[in-house]
Scaffold this motif. Structure first.
Motif, PDB file in Angstrom:
ATOM      1  N   VAL A   9      -0.037   1.687  -2.924  1.00  0.00           N
ATOM      2  CA  VAL A   9       1.123   2.055  -2.108  1.00  0.00           C
ATOM      3  C   VAL A   9       2.417   1.576  -2.753  1.00  0.00           C
ATOM      4  CG1 VAL A   9       2.196   1.789   0.146  1.00  0.00           C
ATOM      5  CG2 VAL A   9      -0.255   2.079  -0.016  1.00  0.00           C
ATOM      6  N   GLY A  10       2.396   0.418  -3.358  1.00  0.00           N
ATOM      7  CA  GLY A  10       3.593  -0.110  -4.012  1.00  0.00           C
ATOM      8  C   GLY A  10       4.094   0.808  -5.111  1.00  0.00           C
ATOM      9  N   ARG A  36       5.641   3.944  -3.478  1.00  0.00           N
ATOM     10  CA  ARG A  36       6.970   3.659  -2.920  1.00  0.00           C
ATOM     11  C   ARG A  36       8.019   3.494  -4.005  1.00  0.00           C
ATOM     12  NH1 ARG A  36       6.872   3.109   2.440  1.00  0.00           N
ATOM     13  NH2 ARG A  36       4.948   2.478   3.441  1.00  0.00           N
ATOM     14  N   ARG A  67      -1.101   9.649   2.874  1.00  0.00           N
ATOM     15  CA  ARG A  67      -0.304   8.481   2.499  1.00  0.00           C
ATOM     16  C   ARG A  67       0.947   8.917   1.737  1.00  0.00           C
ATOM     17  NH1 ARG A  67      -4.302   6.083   0.138  1.00  0.00           N
ATOM     18  NH2 ARG A  67      -4.973   5.015   2.006  1.00  0.00           N
ATOM     19  N   ILE A 119       4.977   8.523   2.947  1.00  0.00           N
ATOM     20  CA  ILE A 119       6.001   7.853   2.140  1.00  0.00           C
ATOM     21  C   ILE A 119       7.135   8.815   1.820  1.00  0.00           C
ATOM     22  CG2 ILE A 119       6.431   6.774  -0.101  1.00  0.00           C
ATOM     23  CD1 ILE A 119       3.574   5.612   0.123  1.00  0.00           C
ATOM     24  N   GLU A 124       9.317   9.201   4.866  1.00  0.00           N
ATOM     25  CA  GLU A 124      10.140   8.013   5.054  1.00  0.00           C
ATOM     26  C   GLU A 124      11.344   8.034   4.112  1.00  0.00           C
ATOM     27  OE1 GLU A 124       7.506   4.762   4.362  1.00  0.00           O
ATOM     28  OE2 GLU A 124       6.589   4.888   6.331  1.00  0.00           O
ATOM     29  N   LYS A 125      11.108   8.402   2.860  1.00  0.00           N
ATOM     30  CA  LYS A 125      12.191   8.426   1.875  1.00  0.00           C
ATOM     31  C   LYS A 125      13.215   9.501   2.211  1.00  0.00           C
ATOM     32  CE  LYS A 125       9.868   6.498  -2.096  1.00  0.00           C
ATOM     33  NZ  LYS A 125      10.742   5.795  -3.002  1.00  0.00           N
TER      34      LYS A 125
END
Length: 76
Positions: free
Chosen positions: A15-16, A19, A64, A68, A71-72
Motif C-alpha cells: 500500500v505504501g 500511495r 485497493r 487509493i 482518495e487522491k
C-alpha cells in the motif's frame, strides 16, 4: 509454519508504494491489473487456471488501487 509464496501473476504492491505513485501512474497500473484480472477470469472459465485463489487476490488489489485513486482525486 510455511512461508507464503507470492505468485508471479498476482504480484501485490504494498500500500505504501501505491500511495507514493502519482495519479497517472496509478491509473496505468490499475488498467494493467484489470486487464490481468480479465485474462485470469477467462483462464478460469476454460478450466486452465490452477490457483483459483489468484482471482480473490487480484480483485482485492484492484479494489485497493481504486480506493487509493479515489482518495487522491478527492484531495486534488
Amino acid at each position: 509454519m510455511a512461508a507464503k509464496k507470492k505468485s508471479d501473476k498476482a504480484a501485490r504492491l504494498p500500500v505504501g508504494e501505491l500511495r507514493a505513485l502519482d495519479v497517472g501512474d496509478l491509473r496505468s497500473k490499475l488498467a494493467d491489473q484489470r486487464r490481468e484480472l480479465m485474462d485470469t477470469r477467462l483462464k478460469h472459465a476454460v478450466a486452465q487456471l490452477e490457483k483459483t485463489s489468484e482471482l480473490k487476490v487480484m480483485r482485492k488489489q484492484v479494489a485497493r488501487m481504486e480506493t487509493i485513486l479515489n482518495e487522491k482525486e478527492q484531495r486534488a
